[in-house]
Design a protein around this motif. Structure first.
Motif, mmCIF file in Angstrom:
data_model
loop_
_atom_site.group_PDB
_atom_site.id
_atom_site.type_symbol
_atom_site.label_atom_id
_atom_site.label_comp_id
_atom_site.label_asym_id
_atom_site.label_seq_id
_atom_site.Cartn_x
_atom_site.Cartn_y
_atom_site.Cartn_z
ATOM 1 N N CYS A 212 -101.954 -108.943 -7.105
ATOM 2 C CA CYS A 212 -100.961 -109.432 -6.153
ATOM 3 C C CYS A 212 -101.623 -110.567 -5.384
ATOM 4 N N TYR A 257 -96.677 -107.199 -7.400
ATOM 5 C CA TYR A 257 -96.357 -106.190 -8.410
ATOM 6 C C TYR A 257 -95.443 -105.129 -7.813
ATOM 7 N N GLN A 258 -94.353 -104.814 -8.523
ATOM 8 C CA GLN A 258 -93.393 -103.805 -8.084
ATOM 9 C C GLN A 258 -93.521 -102.570 -8.969
ATOM 10 N N ASP A 260 -91.952 -99.774 -8.840
ATOM 11 C CA ASP A 260 -90.722 -99.068 -9.185
ATOM 12 C C ASP A 260 -90.040 -99.665 -10.411
ATOM 13 N N THR A 261 -90.131 -100.964 -10.581
ATOM 14 C CA THR A 261 -89.477 -101.633 -11.706
ATOM 15 C C THR A 261 -90.462 -102.128 -12.762
ATOM 16 N N TYR A 264 -93.097 -108.153 -11.585
ATOM 17 C CA TYR A 264 -93.627 -108.979 -10.507
ATOM 18 C C TYR A 264 -92.477 -109.713 -9.832
ATOM 19 N N GLN A 286 -92.924 -108.433 2.497
ATOM 20 C CA GLN A 286 -92.601 -108.278 1.081
ATOM 21 C C GLN A 286 -93.868 -108.281 0.236
ATOM 22 N N HIS A 289 -95.287 -104.847 0.039
ATOM 23 C CA HIS A 289 -94.398 -103.761 -0.393
ATOM 24 C C HIS A 289 -94.360 -103.717 -1.916
ATOM 25 N N ASN A 290 -94.631 -102.562 -2.481
ATOM 26 C CA ASN A 290 -94.727 -102.453 -3.941
ATOM 27 C C ASN A 290 -93.450 -101.945 -4.593
ATOM 28 N N GLY A 291 -92.336 -101.962 -3.856
ATOM 29 C CA GLY A 291 -91.078 -101.484 -4.400
ATOM 30 C C GLY A 291 -90.805 -100.033 -4.093
ATOM 31 N N ASN A 292 -91.883 -99.269 -3.873
ATOM 32 C CA ASN A 292 -91.743 -97.855 -3.499
ATOM 33 C C ASN A 292 -92.015 -97.629 -2.020
#
Length: 405
Positions: A212, A257-258, A260-261, A264, A286, A289-292
């Protein structure tokens, strides 16, 4: 990697085929991958001077300088343009690099994409911040979620010659855009076999599996002392119309990096220029935040490194880091460990510093891009107050994020 497949057989063993650096998130000059731990970029004498005269206190916050190589523009048998490095013996011995055989490079594959008669570019730019598309395959099932509109055939090209997806070749579209422009400029201005000097630098994200990266343009002034009046006016206008004027820092690129999905999120410099101070803070949130969930574990080490850097910069008298950037990097992958309190053997998230174990820092802060850095100039006294202004505001924003404000 050794040049062998599509270049003339006489060039085998002589050079190393350079590839676009797949995690370049900002800048306008193409950064190339030399080996897993080394990148290279076109040499600018002022930047070379800076690395060779680098103050000891700053070395922990800059990429390790590895020397200079000669790079040649060459065409392969299919007419694709390539950059081939011919390292000097002394530099080559210091790189800990064993050349490897290669199949077709990412760039060669992308260059062979089927395009319409009027479209010879595999990336179509769309700077609408509300448009997100996911077209390119990377890290196996990982995809890049980005503000950029891809050519429809790109995703199908990310396979090797025997049809396997390249699990380790996620790429940021900005770097490929810079590389395409760079090749076009070189091919229009120079003949093949003309040597070009490149700087060899440490790949500061090589230790991460899912890096990231936040690229921040620092300071309230971006033009160098040698800038033309026209360029000076352009740079001043960019600063006035962005957070460079109000905060002393603006976003030049970002990839996050996300989990949950398994994607990137990528942002470019045009996104960064449009941000208000509040929008800038939201973008930093943002980035963490990694999506989770929000990566609260990262804020303290980021603040520690930024405060340490601030102390270092305050002691660099007469230096001016015009147009330089600051990278904040961390590992996007979180390892899971069995929970002692879970007899069923379920897993809970445990934050891990990096994919290579705990020997690497959780967060890495580095200064880059010193083509317009000056030192010991009688026009400037004291430290770089514009850079300090940006660092202090960056620290304040991360502090407010840590307190949940």
């Amino acid at each position: 990697m050794v040049v062998q497949n599509n270049l003339d057989i006489g060039e085998t063993r002589k050079g190393i085929l350079l590839e676009p650096f797949i995690h370049q998130v900002g800048g306008h000059m193409s950064v190339m991958k030399y080996d897993d731990c080394t990148v290279c970029k076109p040499l600018v004498s002022q930047e070379q001077w800076f690395y060779e005269a680098l103050p000891t206190a700053m070395k922990q916050f800059t990429p390790h300088y590895k020397g200079v190589i000669s790079v040649y523009l060459k065409k392969d048998s299919m007419g694709n343009l390539n950059l081939v490095a011919c390292p000097h013996t002394d530099n080559h011995n210091s790189l800990d690099n064993t050349p490897k055989e290669c199949s077709m490079t990412i760039w060669q594959k992308l260059n062979q994409a089927k395009t319409s008669k009027n479209d010879h570019t595999f990336v179509k730019w769309n700077h609408n911040p509300f448009t997100n598309v996911t077209e390119s395959s990377c890290h196996g099932n990982t995809r890049l979620q980005t503000d950029l509109q891809y050519h429809q055939d790109v995703s199908s090209l990310m396979e090797d010659t025997i049809g396997n997806q390249e699990a380790n070749n996620s790429f940021n579209p900005w770097g490929l855009h810079c590389h395409k422009q760079h090749l076009n400029r070189m091919s229009s201005k120079y003949k093949e076999n003309k040597p070009h000097q490149f700087l060899l630098l440490e790949n500061v994200v090589s230790k991460y599996k899912y890096p990231c990266i936040l690229d921040l343009k620092m300071g309230t002034r971006q033009h160098g002392d040698d800038a033309s009046e026209e360029k000076k006016a352009r740079q001043i206008k960019k600063c006035e119309q962005s957070t460079s004027a109000s905060l002393g820092v603006r976003i030049c690129g970002m990839q996050v990096y996300q989990a949950d999905t398994i994607q990137y999120i990528c942002k470019d410099k045009y996104y960064g220029r449009k941000l208000s101070p509040d929008g800038f803070k939201q973008a930093l949130c943002q980035f963490l935040h990694n999506g989770n969930h929000f990566r609260t574990d990262l804020v303290e080490p980021i603040l520690f490194q930024l405060n340490t850097l601030l102390s270092v910069i305050k002691n660099q008298l007469s230096y001016r880091f015009f147009s330089s950037s600051l990278l904040i990097n961390y590992e996007g992958l979180e390892k899971t460990m069995p929970s002692d309190n879970d007899p069923q053997g379920h897993y809970q998230n445990i934050i891990c510093s990096a994919s290579h174990g705990n020997s690497h820092p959780k967060v890495d802060v580095r200064m880059i891009d010193f083509a317009h850095t000056t030192s010991k100039d009688s026009r400037y006294e004291g430290p770089d107050h514009g850079y300090i202004f940006g660092l202090e505001n960056l620290i304040k924003i991360f502090q407010s994020i840590s307190m949940g404000e």
